[in-house]
Motif scaffolding. Structure first.
Motif, PDB file in Angstrom:
ATOM      1  N   PHE A  65       0.875  -1.173   0.000  1.00  7.84           N
ATOM      2  CA  PHE A  65       0.000   0.000   0.000  1.00  7.84           C
ATOM      3  C   PHE A  65       0.909   1.219   0.000  1.00  7.84           C
ATOM      4  CE2 PHE A  65      -2.380   3.362   2.108  1.00  7.84           C
ATOM      5  CZ  PHE A  65      -3.556   3.338   1.373  1.00  7.84           C
ATOM      6  N   GLU A  66       0.564   2.225  -0.825  1.00  7.42           N
ATOM      7  CA  GLU A  66       1.459   3.374  -0.977  1.00  7.42           C
ATOM      8  C   GLU A  66       0.655   4.665  -1.080  1.00  7.42           C
ATOM      9  OE1 GLU A  66       3.618   6.218  -3.610  1.00  7.42           O
ATOM     10  OE2 GLU A  66       1.921   5.007  -4.220  1.00  7.42           O
ATOM     11  N   ILE A  67       1.187   5.721  -0.453  1.00 10.74           N
ATOM     12  CA  ILE A  67       0.627   7.064  -0.604  1.00 10.74           C
ATOM     13  C   ILE A  67       1.765   8.010  -0.958  1.00 10.74           C
ATOM     14  CG2 ILE A  67      -1.343   6.724   0.945  1.00 10.74           C
ATOM     15  CD1 ILE A  67       0.217   8.350   3.067  1.00 10.74           C
ATOM     16  N   ASP A  68       1.405   9.080  -1.668  1.00 15.10           N
ATOM     17  CA  ASP A  68       2.379  10.094  -2.070  1.00 15.10           C
ATOM     18  C   ASP A  68       1.855  11.464  -1.723  1.00 15.10           C
ATOM     19  OD1 ASP A  68       4.318   8.515  -3.519  1.00 15.10           O
ATOM     20  OD2 ASP A  68       2.773   8.261  -5.050  1.00 15.10           O
ATOM     21  N   GLU A  69       2.777  12.380  -1.596  1.00 13.01           N
ATOM     22  CA  GLU A  69       2.451  13.796  -1.444  1.00 13.01           C
ATOM     23  C   GLU A  69       3.491  14.555  -2.272  1.00 13.01           C
ATOM     24  OE1 GLU A  69       1.039  15.922   2.372  1.00 13.01           O
ATOM     25  OE2 GLU A  69       3.231  16.068   2.333  1.00 13.01           O
ATOM     26  N   THR A  70       3.028  15.226  -3.316  1.00 16.61           N
ATOM     27  CA  THR A  70       3.930  15.964  -4.190  1.00 16.61           C
ATOM     28  C   THR A  70       3.655  17.448  -4.052  1.00 16.61           C
ATOM     29  OG1 THR A  70       3.951  14.125  -5.747  1.00 16.61           O
ATOM     30  CG2 THR A  70       4.722  16.258  -6.557  1.00 16.61           C
ATOM     31  N   ILE A  71       4.651  18.186  -3.646  1.00 15.89           N
ATOM     32  CA  ILE A  71       4.532  19.636  -3.543  1.00 15.89           C
ATOM     33  C   ILE A  71       4.928  20.257  -4.880  1.00 15.89           C
ATOM     34  CG2 ILE A  71       5.312  21.691  -2.284  1.00 15.89           C
ATOM     35  CD1 ILE A  71       4.366  19.501  -0.147  1.00 15.89           C
ATOM     36  N   SER A  72       6.008  19.736  -5.461  1.00 14.03           N
ATOM     37  CA  SER A  72       6.513  20.177  -6.756  1.00 14.03           C
ATOM     38  C   SER A  72       7.407  19.052  -7.268  1.00 14.03           C
ATOM     39  CB  SER A  72       7.306  21.481  -6.607  1.00 14.03           C
ATOM     40  OG  SER A  72       8.558  21.221  -6.010  1.00 14.03           O
ATOM     41  N   PRO A  73       7.903  19.144  -8.498  1.00  7.50           N
ATOM     42  CA  PRO A  73       8.833  18.100  -8.966  1.00  7.50           C
ATOM     43  C   PRO A  73      10.093  18.004  -8.110  1.00  7.50           C
ATOM     44  CG  PRO A  73       8.022  19.369 -10.824  1.00  7.50           C
ATOM     45  CD  PRO A  73       7.552  20.076  -9.573  1.00  7.50           C
ATOM     46  N   ASP A  74      10.382  19.064  -7.375  1.00  2.00           N
ATOM     47  CA  ASP A  74      11.587  19.086  -6.546  1.00  2.00           C
ATOM     48  C   ASP A  74      11.344  18.705  -5.086  1.00  2.00           C
ATOM     49  OD1 ASP A  74      13.109  19.911  -8.720  1.00  2.00           O
ATOM     50  OD2 ASP A  74      12.776  22.025  -8.281  1.00  2.00           O
ATOM     51  N   ILE A  75      10.067  18.521  -4.694  1.00  2.00           N
ATOM     52  CA  ILE A  75       9.754  18.210  -3.301  1.00  2.00           C
ATOM     53  C   ILE A  75       8.614  17.191  -3.274  1.00  2.00           C
ATOM     54  CG2 ILE A  75       8.989  19.103  -1.068  1.00  2.00           C
ATOM     55  CD1 ILE A  75       9.946  21.889  -2.016  1.00  2.00           C
ATOM     56  N   TRP A  76       8.889  15.994  -2.742  1.00  2.00           N
ATOM     57  CA  TRP A  76       7.852  14.985  -2.606  1.00  2.00           C
ATOM     58  C   TRP A  76       8.137  14.074  -1.413  1.00  2.00           C
ATOM     59  CZ3 TRP A  76       9.931  10.206  -2.747  1.00  2.00           C
ATOM     60  CH2 TRP A  76      11.050   9.982  -3.540  1.00  2.00           C
ATOM     61  N   ARG A  77       7.060  13.400  -0.955  1.00  8.77           N
ATOM     62  CA  ARG A  77       7.170  12.411   0.133  1.00  8.77           C
ATOM     63  C   ARG A  77       6.348  11.197  -0.249  1.00  8.77           C
ATOM     64  NH1 ARG A  77       5.843  15.868   5.527  1.00  8.77           N
ATOM     65  NH2 ARG A  77       3.873  16.153   4.454  1.00  8.77           N
TER      66      ARG A  77
END
Length: 159
Positions: A65-77
């Motif tokens: 199971f996976e979740i993502d959080e992308t702020i910009s192409p330069d910042i993600w979790r």
């Protein structure tokens, strides 16, 4: 720069997100699908309908199971969970549905979710959801933030 997420950040991300991706495999087939979920601090709860995903998971309950959080192409979790799928019945199912109903449950326009013992309108197709939980075996998380300090960049990137 790539780094590990702290357990506190992982817990916060899991508690605050609504959608993730579930991955399963059986019979030489791999499936990854988006799902709506609820995290109670111990388990991932979700619902789906009978189909390919439930067939695969019943044959091989090992799940990712996976979740993502992308702020910009330069910042993600990103958080990845390994766990075990189990379909819920009885009181466990009812408890999970209580929390899941507070989320927006995706259904097609001509459908209505049906619940055992509750009458449904005859004009709509009634779908009885499979309610499940993922028993968490491990949780990991990573984040990426591009360094703006060019003094730390490899020589190939500074020429």
């Amino acid at each position: 720069m790539l780094s590990e997420l702290t357990s506190e950040v992982i817990e916060t991300m899991l508690a605050n997100q609504y959608f993730g991706r579930i991955g399963c495999a059986a019979d030489n087939r791999i499936l990854i699908e988006p799902v709506m979920y609820y995290y109670d601090g111990h388990f991932i709860y979700g619902l789906t309908r009978q189909g390919t995903k439930t067939q695969l998971l019943n044959k091989n309950p090992a799940v990712a199971f996976e979740i993502d959080e992308t702020i910009s192409p330069d910042i993600w979790r990103s958080v990845v969970i390994e766990g075990v799928y189990e379909e819920l019945q009885g009181e466990d199912r009812d408890d999970a549905l209580f929390f899941l109903r507070q989320r927006k449950i995706p259904v097609f326009a001509d459908e209505q979710l049906g619940y055992p013992g509750v009458d449904s309108p005859v004009r709509q197709k009634v779908v009885y959801p499979v309610v499940y939980r993922i028993r968490i075996v491990s949780k990991t998380g990573r984040c990426y933030q591009r360094s703006l300090d060019f003094h730390q960049a490899p020589a190939a990137y500074t020429e």
